[in-house]
Scaffold this motif. Structure first.
Motif, PDB file in Angstrom:
ATOM      1  N   LYS A  49     153.089  67.187 -44.311  1.00 49.83           N
ATOM      2  CA  LYS A  49     152.224  66.503 -45.269  1.00 49.83           C
ATOM      3  C   LYS A  49     150.904  67.262 -45.398  1.00 49.83           C
ATOM      4  CE  LYS A  49     154.259  61.969 -44.320  1.00 49.83           C
ATOM      5  NZ  LYS A  49     154.005  60.582 -43.869  1.00 49.83           N
ATOM      6  N   VAL A  50     150.623  67.686 -46.627  1.00 51.25           N
ATOM      7  CA  VAL A  50     149.445  68.488 -46.914  1.00 51.25           C
ATOM      8  C   VAL A  50     148.577  67.739 -47.919  1.00 51.25           C
ATOM      9  CG1 VAL A  50     148.586  70.691 -47.795  1.00 51.25           C
ATOM     10  CG2 VAL A  50     150.738  70.605 -46.506  1.00 51.25           C
ATOM     11  N   ALA A  51     147.290  67.585 -47.596  1.00 46.29           N
ATOM     12  CA  ALA A  51     146.321  66.968 -48.511  1.00 46.29           C
ATOM     13  C   ALA A  51     145.562  68.070 -49.233  1.00 46.29           C
ATOM     14  CB  ALA A  51     145.360  66.071 -47.736  1.00 46.29           C
ATOM     15  N   LEU A  52     145.642  68.094 -50.553  1.00 46.87           N
ATOM     16  CA  LEU A  52     144.989  69.118 -51.365  1.00 46.87           C
ATOM     17  C   LEU A  52     143.786  68.513 -52.062  1.00 46.87           C
ATOM     18  CD1 LEU A  52     144.992  71.970 -52.658  1.00 46.87           C
ATOM     19  CD2 LEU A  52     146.453  71.028 -54.459  1.00 46.87           C
ATOM     20  N   VAL A  53     142.578  68.964 -51.710  1.00 48.79           N
ATOM     21  CA  VAL A  53     141.336  68.477 -52.331  1.00 48.79           C
ATOM     22  C   VAL A  53     141.000  69.409 -53.479  1.00 48.79           C
ATOM     23  CG1 VAL A  53     138.934  67.820 -51.947  1.00 48.79           C
ATOM     24  CG2 VAL A  53     140.589  67.614 -50.091  1.00 48.79           C
ATOM     25  N   GLY A  63     159.773  72.236 -48.354  1.00 46.85           N
ATOM     26  CA  GLY A  63     159.439  72.034 -46.958  1.00 46.85           C
ATOM     27  C   GLY A  63     158.064  71.430 -46.744  1.00 46.85           C
ATOM     28  N   TYR A  64     157.314  71.214 -47.827  1.00 47.63           N
ATOM     29  CA  TYR A  64     155.956  70.682 -47.725  1.00 47.63           C
ATOM     30  C   TYR A  64     155.765  69.579 -48.771  1.00 47.63           C
ATOM     31  CZ  TYR A  64     155.316  75.069 -45.223  1.00 47.63           C
ATOM     32  OH  TYR A  64     155.458  76.119 -44.352  1.00 47.63           O
ATOM     33  N   GLU A  83     147.649  62.673 -37.783  1.00 42.96           N
ATOM     34  CA  GLU A  83     148.376  61.405 -37.870  1.00 42.96           C
ATOM     35  C   GLU A  83     148.944  61.208 -39.279  1.00 42.96           C
ATOM     36  OE1 GLU A  83     145.824  58.284 -36.599  1.00 42.96           O
ATOM     37  OE2 GLU A  83     145.592  59.054 -34.553  1.00 42.96           O
ATOM     38  N   VAL A  84     148.039  61.160 -40.266  1.00 41.63           N
ATOM     39  CA  VAL A  84     148.489  60.980 -41.654  1.00 41.63           C
ATOM     40  C   VAL A  84     148.836  62.325 -42.281  1.00 41.63           C
ATOM     41  CG1 VAL A  84     147.869  60.077 -43.919  1.00 41.63           C
ATOM     42  CG2 VAL A  84     147.041  58.932 -41.851  1.00 41.63           C
ATOM     43  N   TRP A  85     147.982  63.318 -42.042  1.00 41.87           N
ATOM     44  CA  TRP A  85     148.149  64.639 -42.646  1.00 41.87           C
ATOM     45  C   TRP A  85     148.362  65.695 -41.559  1.00 41.87           C
ATOM     46  CZ3 TRP A  85     148.717  63.880 -47.632  1.00 41.87           C
ATOM     47  CH2 TRP A  85     148.027  62.846 -48.259  1.00 41.87           C
ATOM     48  N   ASP A  86     149.182  66.695 -41.914  1.00 43.40           N
ATOM     49  CA  ASP A  86     149.362  67.847 -41.027  1.00 43.40           C
ATOM     50  C   ASP A  86     148.397  68.976 -41.370  1.00 43.40           C
ATOM     51  OD1 ASP A  86     151.697  66.890 -39.521  1.00 43.40           O
ATOM     52  OD2 ASP A  86     152.714  66.996 -41.459  1.00 43.40           O
ATOM     53  N   LEU A  87     147.919  68.997 -42.623  1.00 41.33           N
ATOM     54  CA  LEU A  87     147.041  70.076 -43.052  1.00 41.33           C
ATOM     55  C   LEU A  87     146.164  69.581 -44.193  1.00 41.33           C
ATOM     56  CD1 LEU A  87     146.440  73.171 -42.686  1.00 41.33           C
ATOM     57  CD2 LEU A  87     148.047  73.563 -44.572  1.00 41.33           C
ATOM     58  N   LEU A  88     144.923  70.046 -44.209  1.00 44.81           N
ATOM     59  CA  LEU A  88     143.971  69.728 -45.273  1.00 44.81           C
ATOM     60  C   LEU A  88     143.588  71.033 -45.958  1.00 44.81           C
ATOM     61  CD1 LEU A  88     142.062  67.698 -46.698  1.00 44.81           C
ATOM     62  CD2 LEU A  88     140.394  68.146 -44.888  1.00 44.81           C
ATOM     63  N   VAL A  89     143.734  71.091 -47.298  1.00 41.59           N
ATOM     64  CA  VAL A  89     143.458  72.303 -48.059  1.00 41.59           C
ATOM     65  C   VAL A  89     142.299  72.032 -49.010  1.00 41.59           C
ATOM     66  CG1 VAL A  89     144.367  74.025 -49.650  1.00 41.59           C
ATOM     67  CG2 VAL A  89     145.870  73.019 -47.920  1.00 41.59           C
ATOM     68  N   LEU A  90     141.245  72.843 -48.880  1.00 44.05           N
ATOM     69  CA  LEU A  90     140.063  72.732 -49.746  1.00 44.05           C
ATOM     70  C   LEU A  90     140.039  73.936 -50.682  1.00 44.05           C
ATOM     71  CD1 LEU A  90     137.456  71.797 -46.974  1.00 44.05           C
ATOM     72  CD2 LEU A  90     138.835  70.235 -48.347  1.00 44.05           C
ATOM     73  N   VAL A  91     139.825  73.679 -51.972  1.00 40.57           N
ATOM     74  CA  VAL A  91     139.766  74.741 -52.968  1.00 40.57           C
ATOM     75  C   VAL A  91     138.326  74.869 -53.446  1.00 40.57           C
ATOM     76  CG1 VAL A  91     140.625  75.588 -55.173  1.00 40.57           C
ATOM     77  CG2 VAL A  91     142.135  74.263 -53.672  1.00 40.57           C
ATOM     78  N   ASP A  92     137.757  76.042 -53.263  1.00 36.33           N
ATOM     79  CA  ASP A  92     136.389  76.303 -53.702  1.00 36.33           C
ATOM     80  C   ASP A  92     136.396  77.570 -54.547  1.00 36.33           C
ATOM     81  OD1 ASP A  92     133.691  76.464 -54.088  1.00 36.33           O
ATOM     82  OD2 ASP A  92     133.208  77.094 -52.047  1.00 36.33           O
ATOM     83  N   TRP A 106     154.458  77.174 -39.022  1.00 37.49           N
ATOM     84  CA  TRP A 106     154.771  76.772 -40.394  1.00 37.49           C
ATOM     85  C   TRP A 106     153.602  76.991 -41.348  1.00 37.49           C
ATOM     86  CZ3 TRP A 106     151.567  72.989 -42.265  1.00 37.49           C
ATOM     87  CH2 TRP A 106     150.914  72.178 -41.345  1.00 37.49           C
ATOM     88  N   GLN A 107     152.388  77.088 -40.809  1.00 39.92           N
ATOM     89  CA  GLN A 107     151.218  77.282 -41.671  1.00 39.92           C
ATOM     90  C   GLN A 107     151.249  78.656 -42.340  1.00 39.92           C
ATOM     91  OE1 GLN A 107     148.218  76.756 -38.725  1.00 39.92           O
ATOM     92  NE2 GLN A 107     148.491  74.534 -38.577  1.00 39.92           N
ATOM     93  N   ASP A 108     151.724  79.653 -41.609  1.00 39.46           N
ATOM     94  CA  ASP A 108     151.754  81.008 -42.154  1.00 39.46           C
ATOM     95  C   ASP A 108     152.682  81.120 -43.354  1.00 39.46           C
ATOM     96  OD1 ASP A 108     149.988  81.858 -40.175  1.00 39.46           O
ATOM     97  OD2 ASP A 108     151.619  82.293 -38.773  1.00 39.46           O
TER      98      ASP A 108
END
Length: 387
Positions: A49-53, A63-64, A83-92, A106-108
């Motif tokens: 689970k990935v959260a994309l901001v 797979g994601y 717990e809720v998210w496995d990864l947080l992605v910030l776009v700037d 798996w992140q790579d």
């Protein structure tokens, strides 16, 4: 006509159609398993689970599970990491910042997908001028930020150790194949079996062979591993780099040796039992079955790109693969004590059963000369204890 009669005799002497069908069936089964393995692995491994901001539409990556969240929900998403998210992605603008609890394999795999996605979004949002064309040819920068400070270099070293363990296991397994196959078939052809059976029991014979050859295979693995380590250190010294430090504590090292030794005993039990059923290694089509112990190593190798995934966790519990998968997990990530202990107990129990089954087949095979036992007899002997 006489020549043809001799030719037919020689052909039929070595061609056993039942054994050929079994060998063909095993090869088809292996190919089918290898073809279906990516699908099975994808089904077992969970979607991370990935959260994309970002205001941009979230990409779809196999797979994601990538969910787009609003910038004002950033603090809640950061608090839910692990717990809720496995990864947080910030776009700037043109940069990605990925926030996670710890480094994981798996992140790579996700980073290039996100880089290509952001690049496509940037291209679509601008008119293409010469200066802009030069920019879009380069992938956006991506930097990791870990809440739990761990060393990226250490993570790479752990992956190197895991791969080294698998290579050394392959050396040990195929060394055992060569030694066991040659020793037992040559003894059987030279009629040594009749003399030995007057001095010791078949059970004592197979136990001694399994233990002795397994210890020699372990010695070969350790010697090869030490040589590889010396070469790596020499290369780093010549390159003016720091010496390679094994990123493992004493307990994982000891447990790895225990798992590997039990695995060698298990594999060599299978080889000793089955090698005794082969009458002549020069023409027996059953020899192909001796390569089956290499299949578990292939399964572990195919799953090592996601050490934290469900497939690797399953393989680290399954007795036929745990001797290779669990050491790789311990070398790459933290494994709870109850997991390695439960896996170890399962492996010991399975080894006890497999050794008894192999002993029955071994006794059946070495008492037969000039004839190989039928597959039905082998299966019955393998599954049912003698009365």
């Amino acid at each position: 006509m006489t020549r043809w009669t001799v030719a037919v005799f020689e052909f039929q002497r070595y061609f056993k159609w039942k054994q050929e069908l079994v060998s063909l069936g095993l090869m088809v089964l292996t190919v089918a398993l290898m073809s279906a393995w990516p699908l099975i692995k994808g089904w077992v491994d969970k979607d991370y689970k990935v959260a994309l901001v970002s205001e941009l539409a979230a990409p779809k990556v196999a797979g994601y599970s990538i969910s787009q969240i609003r910038p004002e929900a950033l603090d809640n998403a950061r608090a839910g990491l692990g717990e809720v998210w496995d990864l947080l992605v910030l776009v700037d603008n043109q940069q990605l910042t990925l926030v996670a609890q710890n480094s994981a394999s798996w992140q790579d795999k996700l980073v290039p997908e996100l880089q290509r996605w952001l690049q496509q979004q940037l291209i679509a949002a601008m008119p293409l001028e010469p200066a802009q064309k030069a920019m879009v040819q380069q992938l956006p920068k991506a930097e990791f930020e870990f809440l739990h400070k761990d060393s990226r270099e250490q993570n790479k070293q752990q992956q190197l150790i895991g791969g080294g363990i698998l290579i050394l296991l392959s050396i040990g397994v195929f060394s055992g194949f060569g030694f066991m196959f040659t020793a037992i078939t040559s003894e059987k052809q030279q009629r040594v079996t009749e003399q030995l059976l007057t001095l010791i029991t078949p059970s004592q014979w197979i136990d001694g062979k399994i233990l002795g050859i397994s210890l020699f295979c372990l010695k070969t693995m350790l010697t090869t591993g030490l040589f590889m380590l010396v070469v790596i250190q020499a290369v780093r010294i010549l390159s003016d780099k720091a010496l390679f430090a094994v990123p493992l504590q004493p307990l994982p090292i000891v447990l790895t040796l225990v798992f590997v030794m039990l695995g060698l005993l298990l594999i060599n039990s299978f080889m000793a039992g089955f090698a005794a059923t082969i009458d002549d290694p020069n023409h027996s089509s059953r020899s192909v079955v001796m390569f089956l112990p290499g299949l578990p190593l292939f399964l572990v190798f195919s799953a090592m790109d996601n050490i934290e995934g469900g497939m690797m966790q399953f393989l680290s519990w399954f007795p036929l693969t745990s001797y290779a998968a669990m050491p790789m997990r311990m070398a790459s990530t933290e494994v709870a004590w109850w997991q390695w202990l439960g896996s170890l107990l399962l492996l010991v129990a399975f080894l006890y059963w497999a050794r008894a089954a192999a002993a029955r087949i071994f006794e059946l095979g070495i008492r037969m000369y000039g004839k190989e036992p039928d597959w039905s007899v082998l299966l019955k002997t393998f599954l049912l204890p003698s009365r």
